[in-house]
Design a protein around this motif. Structure first.
Motif, PDB file in Angstrom:
ATOM      1  N   TYR A  46       4.790   2.179   1.327  1.00  0.00           N
ATOM      2  CA  TYR A  46       5.315   3.289   0.760  1.00  0.00           C
ATOM      3  C   TYR A  46       4.615   4.647   1.464  1.00  0.00           C
ATOM      4  O   TYR A  46       3.352   4.540   1.852  1.00  0.00           O
ATOM      5  CB  TYR A  46       5.141   3.270  -0.798  1.00  0.00           C
ATOM      6  CG  TYR A  46       5.764   1.906  -1.636  1.00  0.00           C
ATOM      7  CD1 TYR A  46       7.251   2.094  -1.611  1.00  0.00           C
ATOM      8  CD2 TYR A  46       4.779   1.175  -1.716  1.00  0.00           C
ATOM      9  CE1 TYR A  46       7.479   0.731  -2.274  1.00  0.00           C
ATOM     10  CE2 TYR A  46       5.414   0.077  -2.616  1.00  0.00           C
ATOM     11  CZ  TYR A  46       6.803  -0.051  -2.674  1.00  0.00           C
ATOM     12  OH  TYR A  46       7.292  -1.184  -3.310  1.00  0.00           O
ATOM     13  N   HIS A  47       5.411   5.809   1.209  1.00  0.00           N
ATOM     14  CA  HIS A  47       4.627   6.997   1.698  1.00  0.00           C
ATOM     15  C   HIS A  47       4.991   8.035   0.576  1.00  0.00           C
ATOM     16  O   HIS A  47       6.125   7.965  -0.066  1.00  0.00           O
ATOM     17  CB  HIS A  47       5.253   7.584   2.847  1.00  0.00           C
ATOM     18  CG  HIS A  47       4.645   6.907   3.996  1.00  0.00           C
ATOM     19  ND1 HIS A  47       3.453   7.578   4.774  1.00  0.00           N
ATOM     20  CD2 HIS A  47       5.107   6.054   4.889  1.00  0.00           C
ATOM     21  CE1 HIS A  47       3.082   6.686   5.809  1.00  0.00           C
ATOM     22  NE2 HIS A  47       4.268   5.949   6.033  1.00  0.00           N
ATOM     23  N   PHE A  48       4.140   9.034   0.017  1.00  0.00           N
ATOM     24  CA  PHE A  48       4.459  10.487  -0.523  1.00  0.00           C
ATOM     25  C   PHE A  48       5.187  11.147   0.443  1.00  0.00           C
ATOM     26  O   PHE A  48       5.164  11.075   1.555  1.00  0.00           O
ATOM     27  CB  PHE A  48       3.225  10.859  -0.888  1.00  0.00           C
ATOM     28  CG  PHE A  48       2.724  10.380  -2.331  1.00  0.00           C
ATOM     29  CD1 PHE A  48       3.207  10.587  -3.634  1.00  0.00           C
ATOM     30  CD2 PHE A  48       1.676   9.542  -2.137  1.00  0.00           C
ATOM     31  CE1 PHE A  48       2.622   9.903  -4.624  1.00  0.00           C
ATOM     32  CE2 PHE A  48       0.896   8.685  -3.195  1.00  0.00           C
ATOM     33  CZ  PHE A  48       1.513   9.211  -4.424  1.00  0.00           C
ATOM     34  N   THR A  49       6.176  11.853  -0.100  1.00  0.00           N
ATOM     35  CA  THR A  49       6.931  12.889   0.743  1.00  0.00           C
ATOM     36  C   THR A  49       7.028  14.170  -0.222  1.00  0.00           C
ATOM     37  O   THR A  49       6.931  14.012  -1.461  1.00  0.00           O
ATOM     38  CB  THR A  49       8.497  12.662   0.852  1.00  0.00           C
ATOM     39  OG1 THR A  49       9.126  12.147  -0.027  1.00  0.00           O
ATOM     40  CG2 THR A  49       8.493  11.178   1.982  1.00  0.00           C
ATOM     41  N   SER A  50       7.308  15.421   0.194  1.00  0.00           N
ATOM     42  CA  SER A  50       7.343  16.572  -0.611  1.00  0.00           C
ATOM     43  C   SER A  50       8.727  16.503  -1.114  1.00  0.00           C
ATOM     44  O   SER A  50       9.108  17.494  -2.090  1.00  0.00           O
ATOM     45  CB  SER A  50       7.098  17.593   0.494  1.00  0.00           C
ATOM     46  OG  SER A  50       8.066  17.804   1.485  1.00  0.00           O
ATOM     47  N   ASP A  51       9.770  15.863  -0.932  1.00  0.00           N
ATOM     48  CA  ASP A  51      10.889  15.809  -1.403  1.00  0.00           C
ATOM     49  C   ASP A  51      11.327  14.502  -2.202  1.00  0.00           C
ATOM     50  O   ASP A  51      10.585  13.243  -2.044  1.00  0.00           O
ATOM     51  CB  ASP A  51      12.029  15.930  -0.418  1.00  0.00           C
ATOM     52  CG  ASP A  51      12.282  14.927   0.629  1.00  0.00           C
ATOM     53  OD1 ASP A  51      11.239  14.443   1.068  1.00  0.00           O
ATOM     54  OD2 ASP A  51      13.230  14.530   1.073  1.00  0.00           O
ATOM     55  N   PRO A 109       0.741  -1.189  -0.119  1.00  0.00           N
ATOM     56  CA  PRO A 109       0.078  -0.066  -0.015  1.00  0.00           C
ATOM     57  C   PRO A 109       0.869   1.369  -0.038  1.00  0.00           C
ATOM     58  O   PRO A 109       2.123   1.394   0.228  1.00  0.00           O
ATOM     59  CB  PRO A 109      -0.861  -0.098   1.220  1.00  0.00           C
ATOM     60  CG  PRO A 109      -0.137  -0.922   2.313  1.00  0.00           C
ATOM     61  CD  PRO A 109       0.775  -1.922   1.312  1.00  0.00           C
ATOM     62  N   VAL A 110       0.273   2.398  -0.359  1.00  0.00           N
ATOM     63  CA  VAL A 110       0.905   3.577  -0.493  1.00  0.00           C
ATOM     64  C   VAL A 110       0.045   4.433   0.221  1.00  0.00           C
ATOM     65  O   VAL A 110      -1.456   4.535   0.331  1.00  0.00           O
ATOM     66  CB  VAL A 110       0.687   4.289  -1.898  1.00  0.00           C
ATOM     67  CG1 VAL A 110       1.165   5.816  -2.112  1.00  0.00           C
ATOM     68  CG2 VAL A 110       1.629   3.297  -2.942  1.00  0.00           C
ATOM     69  N   TYR A 111       0.734   5.441   1.233  1.00  0.00           N
ATOM     70  CA  TYR A 111       0.177   6.194   2.005  1.00  0.00           C
ATOM     71  C   TYR A 111       0.348   7.725   1.811  1.00  0.00           C
ATOM     72  O   TYR A 111       1.299   7.888   1.072  1.00  0.00           O
ATOM     73  CB  TYR A 111       0.505   6.013   3.848  1.00  0.00           C
ATOM     74  CG  TYR A 111      -0.391   4.698   4.099  1.00  0.00           C
ATOM     75  CD1 TYR A 111      -1.616   4.939   4.742  1.00  0.00           C
ATOM     76  CD2 TYR A 111       0.058   3.512   3.858  1.00  0.00           C
ATOM     77  CE1 TYR A 111      -2.376   3.684   5.096  1.00  0.00           C
ATOM     78  CE2 TYR A 111      -0.668   2.275   4.153  1.00  0.00           C
ATOM     79  CZ  TYR A 111      -2.089   2.530   4.838  1.00  0.00           C
ATOM     80  OH  TYR A 111      -2.788   1.488   5.252  1.00  0.00           O
ATOM     81  N   GLY A 112      -0.455   8.742   2.519  1.00  0.00           N
ATOM     82  CA  GLY A 112       0.151   9.951   2.164  1.00  0.00           C
ATOM     83  C   GLY A 112       1.383  10.219   2.977  1.00  0.00           C
ATOM     84  O   GLY A 112       2.095   9.593   3.586  1.00  0.00           O
ATOM     85  N   PRO A 113       1.582  11.743   3.108  1.00  0.00           N
ATOM     86  CA  PRO A 113       2.861  12.532   3.391  1.00  0.00           C
ATOM     87  C   PRO A 113       3.004  12.278   5.032  1.00  0.00           C
ATOM     88  O   PRO A 113       3.966  12.926   5.499  1.00  0.00           O
ATOM     89  CB  PRO A 113       2.910  13.725   2.880  1.00  0.00           C
ATOM     90  CG  PRO A 113       1.652  13.912   2.902  1.00  0.00           C
ATOM     91  CD  PRO A 113       0.785  12.771   2.358  1.00  0.00           C
ATOM     92  N   GLN A 114       1.948  11.899   5.851  1.00  0.00           N
ATOM     93  CA  GLN A 114       2.032  12.132   7.077  1.00  0.00           C
ATOM     94  C   GLN A 114       1.782  10.840   7.805  1.00  0.00           C
ATOM     95  O   GLN A 114       1.170   9.776   7.346  1.00  0.00           O
ATOM     96  CB  GLN A 114       1.070  12.951   7.871  1.00  0.00           C
ATOM     97  CG  GLN A 114       1.085  14.613   7.451  1.00  0.00           C
ATOM     98  CD  GLN A 114       0.165  15.437   8.135  1.00  0.00           C
ATOM     99  OE1 GLN A 114      -0.621  15.089   9.048  1.00  0.00           O
ATOM    100  NE2 GLN A 114       0.154  16.668   7.846  1.00  0.00           N
ATOM    101  N   THR A 171       3.053  13.211  12.232  1.00  0.00           N
ATOM    102  CA  THR A 171       4.352  13.394  11.805  1.00  0.00           C
ATOM    103  C   THR A 171       4.497  13.635  10.313  1.00  0.00           C
ATOM    104  O   THR A 171       3.971  12.640   9.656  1.00  0.00           O
ATOM    105  CB  THR A 171       5.240  12.276  12.436  1.00  0.00           C
ATOM    106  OG1 THR A 171       5.320  12.296  13.664  1.00  0.00           O
ATOM    107  CG2 THR A 171       6.551  12.611  11.898  1.00  0.00           C
ATOM    108  N   ILE A 172       4.962  14.808   9.821  1.00  0.00           N
ATOM    109  CA  ILE A 172       5.190  14.764   8.440  1.00  0.00           C
ATOM    110  C   ILE A 172       6.672  14.098   7.859  1.00  0.00           C
ATOM    111  O   ILE A 172       7.650  14.468   8.634  1.00  0.00           O
ATOM    112  CB  ILE A 172       5.295  16.299   7.996  1.00  0.00           C
ATOM    113  CG1 ILE A 172       4.134  16.949   8.404  1.00  0.00           C
ATOM    114  CG2 ILE A 172       5.677  16.463   6.709  1.00  0.00           C
ATOM    115  CD1 ILE A 172       3.938  18.399   8.304  1.00  0.00           C
TER     116      ILE A 172
END
Length: 260
Positions: free
Chosen positions: A237-242, A200-205, A210-211
């Motif tokens: 997995y997570h999305f991140t802003s970088d 699975p893929v999760y959002g950035p937090q 916690t970001i």
């Protein structure tokens, strides 16, 4: 059928191609802007959260997800006659001023086939260009490259208000956080979808607020612990802003396939 393994996003080139299923199906869930999903009774509940699919079935080994890939949110890349057209002119991902690319959204016929029980791969394969997973609204995820070893830098300006864009044949997709899912349909810590390896893929937090940044994740841009969807723990997995935004050095597990 041929596997989809080369898809670029600006003035781009597309080289494409990439069981039986349970017979009993029942309508369920909400829809994208086209149809309600038809979901096999053998499909685990977690996959029923993919509301943008036309059908979701399972043969016990693989989950098969069919989708048009059309976003269920507004976009500047829809035709001006479409109810979801948006004349966006603001800032997009990372604060860039939006600059529309010349492409337009088109319906596709994706068939994602992912493992029901994902496992760590013996040999970790790199993610290809093109679709590497599917989001809850049926839009494909793409990796961190605009082309072969080409960073996204020049393309970020073309991400619409919800951080997606189409490539030259109309394949709308997300390279980075799918903002409509993290702010409208779910939350920043919510489930966003699945990569082709079934993880699975999760959002950035994190669920505690916690970001996350890439340095807190492993080489594949994920880690293992319990989530609200997987209380016994799972790699995710997570999305991140970088960079690399969603995926790092390839699939953590053994990928299935995607066809069009």
């Amino acid at each position: 059928m041929r596997l989809i393994y080369l898809t670029l996003c600006f003035p781009l080139v597309l080289l494409q191609a990439c069981t039986k299923e349970a017979a009993t199906t029942t309508p369920t869930g909400s829809s994208n802007n086209t149809t309600n999903p038809v979901v096999s009774e053998t499909v685990p509940d977690i996959y029923k959260k993919i509301y943008g699919a036309s059908s979701i079935t399972s043969d016990g080994t693989y989950i098969t997800i069919k989708t048009t890939g059309l976003p269920d949110h507004k976009s500047s890349y829809y035709a001006t006659t479409n109810a979801l057209y948006d004349n966006f002119s603001g800032t997009t991902f990372a604060g860039y001023q939006f600059q529309k690319n010349p492409n337009s959204i088109a319906a596709k016929a994706y068939v994602f086939k992912i493992p029901v029980n994902p496992k760590l791969a013996t040999t970790n394969l790199p993610t290809p260009l093109g679709a590497i997973g599917v989001s809850l609204n049926g839009v494909p995820f793409f990796n961190q490259y605009a082309g072969p070893n080409q960073p996204l830098t020049s393309e970020i300006v073309s991400f619409d208000k919800y951080y997606g864009h189409p490539q030259n044949t109309g394949m709308y997709h997300y390279h980075v956080e799918p903002l409509y899912l993290t702010t409208v349909k779910s939350t920043k810590s919510g489930l966003m979808g699945f990569l082709l390896d079934g993880f699975p893929v999760y959002g950035p937090q994190e669920e505690n607020g916690t970001i996350l940044v890439s340095s807190q994740l492993d080489a594949y841009h994920g880690h293992t612990h319990a989530t609200v969807d997987y209380p016994n723990g799972i790699y995710h997995y997570h999305f991140t802003s970088d960079a690399p935004y969603l995926n790092g050095s390839g699939f953590y597990g053994t990928p299935g396939t995607v066809t069009q």
